[in-house]
Design an enzyme around this catalytic site. Structure first.
Site, mmCIF file in Angstrom:
data_model
loop_
_atom_site.group_PDB
_atom_site.id
_atom_site.type_symbol
_atom_site.label_atom_id
_atom_site.label_comp_id
_atom_site.label_asym_id
_atom_site.label_seq_id
_atom_site.Cartn_x
_atom_site.Cartn_y
_atom_site.Cartn_z
ATOM 1 N N LYS A 168 0.954 -1.196 -0.166
ATOM 2 C CA LYS A 168 -0.243 0.159 -0.010
ATOM 3 C C LYS A 168 0.962 1.072 0.066
ATOM 4 O O LYS A 168 0.692 2.031 0.816
ATOM 5 C CB LYS A 168 -0.727 -0.018 1.245
ATOM 6 C CG LYS A 168 -2.036 1.042 1.459
ATOM 7 C CD LYS A 168 -3.031 0.783 0.503
ATOM 8 C CE LYS A 168 -3.949 2.100 0.561
ATOM 9 N NZ LYS A 168 -5.211 2.009 -0.645
ATOM 10 N N ASP A 180 -7.243 -15.815 2.648
ATOM 11 C CA ASP A 180 -8.737 -16.310 2.526
ATOM 12 C C ASP A 180 -9.302 -15.979 1.521
ATOM 13 O O ASP A 180 -10.400 -16.678 1.007
ATOM 14 C CB ASP A 180 -9.378 -15.487 4.071
ATOM 15 C CG ASP A 180 -8.973 -16.428 5.212
ATOM 16 O OD1 ASP A 180 -7.941 -17.101 5.459
ATOM 17 O OD2 ASP A 180 -9.847 -16.319 6.228
HETATM 18 MN MN MN Z 1 -6.139 -16.059 8.833
#
Ligand code: MN
Ligand code: NAD
Ligand code: IPM
Length: 356
Positions: free
Chosen positions: A190, A250
């Site tokens: 970022k 995830d």
């Molecule tokens: Mn995790």
């Protein structure tokens, strides 16, 4: 081959999925010694620590660690106890496990029922290299006061610190991996906002000069999160800081079909490693024998590859999982509302394939 493997089964579905992986490892015919040690909530309840000293010693005396997951619903530990998750961070820090490898691939058998359009999911094969012992997880912090008024100036903070050498060593892991793959590294940061990301980017640039045969691109984390879904097959090796890697992996599990599918290896400079699925303790499905064991079984395959150098056995496990999926066996999370088998039935199917 002889080896000692410490099992940190942990909480929630942890014990169920570790049991699956142990059974798969046992079917290979090696002389593995498994030693159990308390971790997470079990550690807190027996010793007051999520990563007790006896557990640390057990891990130190083993060739590798296989871990389930830690964490439970509110109230699962006495008030004032440490958090189970703190044990995981202490384990990673103690062994200097700075490089967390999280491979993500799609299975042809699952593509038709995936949440993304099948045509997007052709040839998806990504290796996340997540920095694991630094960044905002380990910087100076101030906890919130125990009680405070919502209109007060009570505050809390976490600090995102990276040093160049920390970034350089995890970058090298990414570039080395890319050399064995499609020779592309995407570094996610970022840098348009964060000073630590500007250091990250400049360091990765410098390391890249050691690898002229590998193509490097820089990606801002917000647009990368989007591109991971719109062009998943465009990515080869993705190197990120600790928190971005946590979140993006995830997200990427959607490409594989479920969070239950993803394995990981947490490595230091040597051959010791901690191997665990990417998912957590899944309290919502714990104790029902319905968790997907694939992430943990594939973590065991990574253990064989990275810590024990049993490359053939590692590959055999991966191929057995793929073959069982190809034959149509599904756990509930990947059944798309259709018929599914239990954790132990899926595990037995993998073992049968291995022994066939
Ligand atoms: Mn995790
Ligand atoms: P989670 O990963 O435990 O679960 C998220 C969702 O995915 C749930 O719906 C769960 O049922 C599902 N899921 C996860 N693993 C699955 C599997 N193997 N098969 C089928 N479905 C699966 O995340 P959460 O609910 O946000 O966190 C629960 C606890 O786990 C928290 O205490 C968290 O801190 C902890 N956690 C631990 C680890 C770890 O030990 N490495 C990792 C992530 C979260
Ligand atoms: C993971 C988990 C852990 C992390 C938590 C439980 C500390 O989410 O391994 O992905 O954030 O690293």
């Amino acid at each position: 081959m002889r080896a000692t493997i410490t099992l940190l089964r942990g909480d929630g579905v942890g014990p169920e999925v570790v049991e699956s992986a142990v059974q798969v490892l046992n079917s290979l015919g090696h002389d593995f010694t498994f030693q159990d040690a308390p971790f997470g909530i079990a550690g807190i309840l027996t010793t007051g620590s999520a990563f007790p000293d006896e557990t640390r010693r057990a891990c130190e005396s083993s060739d590798a660690v296989l871990l389930g997951a830690v964490g439970g619903p509110a109230g699962s530990t006495p008030a004032g106890s440490p958090r189970p998750e703190a044990g995981l961070l202490a384990l990673r820090k103690h062994f200097g496990l700075f490089a967390n490898l999280r491979p993500v691939k799609t299975y042809a058998a699952l593509v038709d029922h995936a949440p993304l359009k099948p045509q997007l999911l052709q040839d998806v094969d990504i290796l996340f290299v997540r920095e694991l012992t630094g960044g905002i997880y380990f910087g100076p912090r101030q906890e919130p006061p125990e009680q405070f008024d919502k209109e007060s100036s009570a505050s809390a903070h976490d600090t995102l610190v990276y040093s160049a050498c920390e970034v350089a060593r995890v970058s090298r892991v990414a570039f080395e991996a890319a050399r064995q793959r499609r020779k592309q590294v995407a570094s996610v940061d970022k840098a348009n906002v964060l000073a630590s990301s500007r250091l990250w980017r400049q360091t990765v640039e410098q390391v890249a000069t050691e690898y002229p045969d590998v193509a490097l691109s820089h990606q801002l984390v917000d647009s990368f999160a989007m591109q991971l879904m719109t062009r998943p097959s465009a990515w080869d090796v993705v190197v990120t800081g600790n928190m971005f890697g946590d979140i993006l992996s995830d997200e990427a599990s959607i490409l594989a079909g479920s969070l239950g599918m993803l394995p990981s290896a947490s490595l230091n400079e040597g051959t010791f490693g901690v191997y665990e699925p990417v998912h957590g303790s899944a309290p919502d499905i714990a104790g029902q024998n319905i968790a997907n064991p694939i992430g943990t079984i594939l973590s065991a395959a990574m253990l064989l590859r990275y810590s024990l150098k049993l490359f053939d056995d590692s590959l055999r496990i991966e191929q057995a999982v793929e073959a069982v999926l190809a034959e149509g066996a599904r756990t509930a999370d990947i059944a798309n509302g259709g018929q599914y088998v239990s954790t132990s039935e899926f595990t037995q199917a993998v073992i049968q394939k291995l022994c066939a």
